[in-house]
Write a protein that holds these residues in place. Structure first.
Motif, PDB file in Angstrom:
ATOM      1  N   ILE A  36       0.837  -1.209   0.000  1.00 33.44           N
ATOM      2  CA  ILE A  36       0.000   0.000   0.000  1.00 33.44           C
ATOM      3  C   ILE A  36       0.866   1.252   0.000  1.00 33.44           C
ATOM      4  N   ALA A  37       1.975   1.243   0.768  1.00 32.83           N
ATOM      5  CA  ALA A  37       2.874   2.404   0.815  1.00 32.83           C
ATOM      6  C   ALA A  37       3.493   2.669  -0.555  1.00 32.83           C
ATOM      7  N   ILE A  38       3.864   1.607  -1.270  1.00 30.87           N
ATOM      8  CA  ILE A  38       4.439   1.786  -2.611  1.00 30.87           C
ATOM      9  C   ILE A  38       3.417   2.408  -3.555  1.00 30.87           C
ATOM     10  N   VAL A  39       2.173   1.924  -3.520  1.00 30.11           N
ATOM     11  CA  VAL A  39       1.128   2.479  -4.384  1.00 30.11           C
ATOM     12  C   VAL A  39       0.897   3.956  -4.084  1.00 30.11           C
ATOM     13  N   ILE A  40       0.842   4.298  -2.794  1.00 30.64           N
ATOM     14  CA  ILE A  40       0.632   5.702  -2.414  1.00 30.64           C
ATOM     15  C   ILE A  40       1.818   6.558  -2.847  1.00 30.64           C
ATOM     16  N   ALA A  41       3.051   6.031  -2.693  1.00 34.46           N
ATOM     17  CA  ALA A  41       4.237   6.789  -3.087  1.00 34.46           C
ATOM     18  C   ALA A  41       4.254   7.065  -4.585  1.00 34.46           C
ATOM     19  N   VAL A  42       3.912   6.053  -5.379  1.00 37.36           N
ATOM     20  CA  VAL A  42       3.882   6.249  -6.838  1.00 37.36           C
ATOM     21  C   VAL A  42       2.819   7.266  -7.229  1.00 37.36           C
ATOM     22  N   ALA A  43       1.642   7.183  -6.603  1.00 36.36           N
ATOM     23  CA  ALA A  43       0.576   8.134  -6.919  1.00 36.36           C
ATOM     24  C   ALA A  43       0.963   9.558  -6.528  1.00 36.36           C
ATOM     25  N   LEU A  44       1.550   9.714  -5.344  1.00 42.42           N
ATOM     26  CA  LEU A  44       1.975  11.047  -4.912  1.00 42.42           C
ATOM     27  C   LEU A  44       3.066  11.607  -5.824  1.00 42.42           C
ATOM     28  N   ALA A  45       4.030  10.752  -6.208  1.00 46.54           N
ATOM     29  CA  ALA A  45       5.092  11.220  -7.091  1.00 46.54           C
ATOM     30  C   ALA A  45       4.545  11.657  -8.446  1.00 46.54           C
ATOM     31  N   ALA A  46       3.522  10.948  -8.944  1.00 43.80           N
ATOM     32  CA  ALA A  46       2.940  11.324 -10.232  1.00 43.80           C
ATOM     33  C   ALA A  46       2.199  12.649 -10.152  1.00 43.80           C
ATOM     34  N   VAL A  47       1.601  12.925  -8.994  1.00 50.95           N
ATOM     35  CA  VAL A  47       0.835  14.172  -8.842  1.00 50.95           C
ATOM     36  C   VAL A  47       1.746  15.347  -8.501  1.00 50.95           C
ATOM     37  N   ILE A  48       2.643  15.146  -7.525  1.00 50.93           N
ATOM     38  CA  ILE A  48       3.475  16.256  -7.042  1.00 50.93           C
ATOM     39  C   ILE A  48       4.673  16.501  -7.944  1.00 50.93           C
ATOM     40  N   ARG A  49       5.246  15.434  -8.505  1.00 53.00           N
ATOM     41  CA  ARG A  49       6.437  15.502  -9.349  1.00 53.00           C
ATOM     42  C   ARG A  49       7.615  16.178  -8.633  1.00 53.00           C
ATOM     43  N   PRO A  50       8.144  15.531  -7.617  1.00 44.26           N
ATOM     44  CA  PRO A  50       9.278  16.129  -6.884  1.00 44.26           C
ATOM     45  C   PRO A  50      10.541  16.139  -7.725  1.00 44.26           C
ATOM     46  N   SER A  51      11.396  17.092  -7.428  1.00 39.32           N
ATOM     47  CA  SER A  51      12.679  17.220  -8.118  1.00 39.32           C
ATOM     48  C   SER A  51      13.798  17.152  -7.081  1.00 39.32           C
ATOM     49  N   VAL A  52      14.739  16.239  -7.304  1.00 36.60           N
ATOM     50  CA  VAL A  52      15.850  16.030  -6.376  1.00 36.60           C
ATOM     51  C   VAL A  52      17.155  16.127  -7.154  1.00 36.60           C
ATOM     52  N   GLY A  53      18.091  16.926  -6.652  1.00 36.10           N
ATOM     53  CA  GLY A  53      19.398  17.071  -7.269  1.00 36.10           C
ATOM     54  C   GLY A  53      20.506  16.855  -6.265  1.00 36.10           C
TER      55      GLY A  53
END
Length: 374
Positions: free
Chosen positions: A204-221
């Protein structure tokens, strides 16, 4: 009626305590009024209005953003942020190192147990201020200049100016994503029984993480330090003062924590080890699944005292020039002359931190305490 009250043990007990409390309150009120009167007679203002004035002094390094034009109140907050950072890091690192030392002390290998014993004996019998001064002298004299800095791995440099490592660059979306995932994990921990075993929760945590990443689109450098001019730019810098403080605190505290952990493990009856072996557990699983959960009930009370001592020992950071709360308070006193108010604020802050640590450790102690069936 009066004789009946005097004959009552409960009345005498509460009456004596009330008289003692009243006497202490009267003494405290006299001291406060006398101090205020003496300060007014000398023309010294009393109050906290100075907190809203600009500080006009620099703080060499801080976790929170700070500028000399900020107020004295924000200078206190900045010093408090440094103190909390040092305390949390020192407690976590010294606990890990103390666990290693405690297990090494119990090792059946004579060299391992002997080295651990020498470490504990040496570190515990040396004042903490000596630890700090030794590591600070080593950090400021034994290391090379920036252009000749040690480069043990790509992006990592060690010199007189400090320890430089790559740092993560997170945008606002990445910070929001991390906060959201932290909240999700906290909910799973609180309701883990309802979600079942860890596999379901993990999925469930993986599914939520993928959904949040698709919506928020974080950027890490990744920001890597580079040599420019006479010093490094970019990355994360750990100053010699911070490094000396952390090394001194962690090494000194880990010697005490190691003995606490060793004593707690040794206090568990040998029959528990034999029971673990009898059901086919390895030595490692017997230690982690059978012995340590029982040893925690013995370890936590003295560990609480050691954690409180670690928080209070952070005030020795002024010996190496790291701007924790005590050093900031000293600078504020020199700038404003408001010594009593500053000292009272310092006492109140450390009292609050100590009570918070005690409450948390007492709560955890109650969680792992042995509850007998009635």
């Amino acid at each position: 009626m009066i004789s009946a009250l005097l004959d009552s043990r409960r009345f005498r007990s509460w009456g004596g305590q009330a008289l003692l409390l009243g006497g202490f309150a009267a003494l405290l009120a006299w001291l406060v009024s006398n101090t205020v009167a003496n300060l007014h007679a000398r023309g010294i203002r009393v109050g906290l209005d100075f907190l809203s004035r600009p500080a006009n002094f620099p703080i060499s390094e801080s976790v929170l953003p700070y500028d000399p034009s900020d107020t004295f109140l924000w200078a206190y907050v900045t010093g408090l942020g440094n103190t909390l950072t040092i305390s949390i890091l020192a407690i976590l690192l010294s606990t890990v190192l103390g666990l290693v030392v405690g297990l090494a002390r119990r090792s059946k290998h004579p060299l391992t147990s002997g080295v651990a014993g020498v470490f504990v004996t040496t570190m515990r019998n040396m004042p903490l201020i000596v630890h700090l001064l030794f590591w600070y002298a080593l950090a400021t004299t034994a290391l090379p200049a920036p252009r000749q800095a040690f480069n043990p791995m790509p992006g990592v440099f060690l010199s007189l100016r400090g320890f430089y490592i790559p740092s993560l660059q997170l945008d606002a979306a990445a910070v929001a994503f991390l906060c959201a995932m932290g909240g999700v994990l906290a909910l799973f921990v609180c309701f883990r029984r309802r979600f079942g075993r860890t596999r379901i929760g993990f999925a469930i945590a993986i599914v939520i993480a993928v959904a949040l990443a698709a919506v928020i689109r974080p950027s890490v450098g990744l920001d890597t330090p580079e040599m420019k001019g006479f010093n490094f730019t970019g990355g994360l810098r750990l100053s010699p003062e911070f490094a000396a403080l952390m090394l001194g605190l962690v090494i000194y505290t880990s010697a005490f924590i190691g003995e606490i952990i060793r004593g707690g493990i040794d206090a568990v009856p040998l029959g528990q080890w034999e029971a673990g072996r009898a059901i086919g557990l390895s030595e490692r699983h017997t230690l982690t699944k059978v012995v340590i959960p029982q040893a925690l009930r013995i370890i936590i009370p003295p560990m609480t005292s050691q954690y409180l001592s670690t928080v209070k020992n952070t005030t020795l950071a002024l010996a190496v020039g790291y701007p924790e709360l005590g050093l900031v308070v000293g600078t504020v006193i020199n700038q404003t002359g408001q010594a009593i108010e500053s000292i009272v604020l310092l006492l109140g802050i450390f009292l609050t931190i100590s009570i918070t640590v005690s409450l948390f450790m007492n709560w955890y102690n109650a969680r792992v305490a042995l509850v007998e069936a009635r």
